[in-house]
Motif scaffolding. Structure first.
Motif, short mmCIF file in Angstrom:
data_model
loop_
_atom_site.label_atom_id
_atom_site.label_comp_id
_atom_site.label_asym_id
_atom_site.label_seq_id
_atom_site.Cartn_x
_atom_site.Cartn_y
_atom_site.Cartn_z
N ALA A 13 28.61 8.51 -64.47
CA ALA A 13 30.06 8.56 -64.59
C ALA A 13 30.65 7.15 -64.63
O ALA A 13 31.63 6.90 -65.33
N ASP A 14 30.05 6.22 -63.89
CA ASP A 14 30.58 4.85 -63.81
C ASP A 14 29.44 3.87 -64.06
O ASP A 14 28.50 3.78 -63.26
N LEU A 15 29.53 3.15 -65.16
CA LEU A 15 28.40 2.30 -65.57
C LEU A 15 28.19 1.13 -64.61
O LEU A 15 27.04 0.84 -64.23
N ASP A 16 29.26 0.47 -64.19
CA ASP A 16 29.10 -0.70 -63.31
C ASP A 16 28.52 -0.30 -61.95
O ASP A 16 27.61 -0.96 -61.45
N PRO A 58 29.76 7.88 -71.11
CA PRO A 58 30.51 8.26 -72.31
C PRO A 58 31.80 7.45 -72.45
O PRO A 58 32.43 7.09 -71.46
N THR A 59 32.17 7.18 -73.69
CA THR A 59 33.46 6.53 -73.94
C THR A 59 34.50 7.56 -74.40
O THR A 59 35.68 7.25 -74.43
N THR A 60 34.05 8.76 -74.77
CA THR A 60 34.97 9.85 -75.10
C THR A 60 34.44 11.14 -74.49
O THR A 60 33.22 11.32 -74.35
N GLU A 61 35.35 12.03 -74.13
CA GLU A 61 34.93 13.28 -73.47
C GLU A 61 34.18 14.20 -74.41
O GLU A 61 33.36 15.01 -73.96
N ASP A 62 34.46 14.11 -75.72
CA ASP A 62 33.81 15.03 -76.65
C ASP A 62 32.54 14.45 -77.27
O ASP A 62 32.00 15.00 -78.23
N PRO A 64 28.42 13.52 -77.08
CA PRO A 64 27.31 14.29 -76.48
C PRO A 64 27.14 14.02 -74.98
O PRO A 64 26.96 14.95 -74.21
N VAL A 65 27.19 12.75 -74.58
CA VAL A 65 27.01 12.45 -73.15
C VAL A 65 28.23 12.89 -72.34
O VAL A 65 28.09 13.35 -71.20
N GLY A 66 29.41 12.81 -72.93
CA GLY A 66 30.62 13.31 -72.25
C GLY A 66 30.53 14.80 -71.98
O GLY A 66 30.85 15.28 -70.88
N LYS A 67 30.05 15.54 -72.98
CA LYS A 67 29.89 17.00 -72.80
C LYS A 67 28.79 17.32 -71.79
O LYS A 67 28.91 18.25 -71.00
N PHE A 68 27.72 16.53 -71.83
CA PHE A 68 26.62 16.72 -70.87
C PHE A 68 27.14 16.54 -69.45
O PHE A 68 26.87 17.35 -68.56
N LEU A 69 27.90 15.46 -69.22
CA LEU A 69 28.44 15.19 -67.88
C LEU A 69 29.36 16.32 -67.41
O LEU A 69 29.31 16.72 -66.25
N GLY A 73 26.92 17.48 -64.94
CA GLY A 73 27.09 16.39 -63.96
C GLY A 73 26.12 15.27 -64.25
O GLY A 73 25.26 15.37 -65.14
N PRO A 74 26.24 14.16 -63.50
CA PRO A 74 25.35 13.02 -63.74
C PRO A 74 23.90 13.37 -63.42
O PRO A 74 23.63 14.21 -62.57
N GLY A 75 22.98 12.71 -64.13
CA GLY A 75 21.56 12.95 -63.87
C GLY A 75 20.72 12.65 -65.09
O GLY A 75 21.20 12.06 -66.07
#
Lengths: 132, 132
Positions: A13-16, A58-62, A64-69, A73-75
């Motif tokens: 969810a948070d890269l840093d 993800p940089t956008t909710e739609d 692939p990674v945004g939809k996965f999250l 959830g993260p993982g």
């Protein structure tokens, strides 16, 4: 020929915060960060000795990674295998009856040619080939 | 010190079918099979060059992998990192604020000392250390 596990991809969810976590928990080193507008994500590549961790945000909710999250959830997101010849790896994958997301190799954020195999023909595992 | 990705653990519904899949899709070789009554699972260790795939099939529905399969379906289950000194790795993990499932190393099915870190403090990733 598969030469080994090149990296595991982890949705975060948070890269840093995640970079800091992998530094403190595993002593992993940040190799580089990259952004892909095509894939709607920012990635951090962390060295863990033999094999990397690719943290994916993800940089956008739609995307692939945004939809996965949103769904899971993260993982753990995917596993990538190094191959000596990606065209041959894709031919062999087709021969084994796998469904390819990328029927042709494309340039990945590592600066290497990559291709993804659909999880539905790999026992639920999103699988990537990386030409090393 | 973390030396690399030792293996990825993948939850599967049918161990024999999955062994065949990894043989045909990746040219992976079966290294050995093992059964753990403690963990309620049967595992197949497949060589993929540098790094292994550990295919995990539950022997009881109420085992951790049995519950994982019921909740999430087959797919990526955990990632394991090789470490030179597992006691030190666990000390460092505690120091980084991680919650340990195994506060002390225990003998794993590889014949090596292992310990798991809880996914809730590792960004949703069930993480294992293996002393190599």
């Amino acid at each position: 020929m598969v030469t080994g596990i090149h990296h595991v991809g982890i949705a975060v969810a948070d890269l840093d915060e995640s970079i800091d976590l992998y530094r403190s928990a595993l002593g992993a080193e940040l190799l580089h960060r990259a952004r892909s507008d095509r894939d709607g994500l920012e990635a951090a590549f962390m060295s863990t000795g033999a094999g990397e961790v690719e943290l994916l945000s993800p940089t956008t909710e739609d995307s692939p990674v945004g939809k996965f999250l949103a769904r899971r959830g993260p993982g753990l997101h995917h596993v990538a295998y190094g191959v000596t010849d990606i065209a041959q790896a894709l031919d062999e994958a087709r021969g084994a009856g796998l469904e390819l997301i990328d029927p042709e190799p494309r340039m990945g954020m590592h600066g290497a040619m990559i291709a993804f195999v659909h999880p539905k023909t790999m026992g639920g595992v999103l699988t990537e080939f990386v030409q090393t």
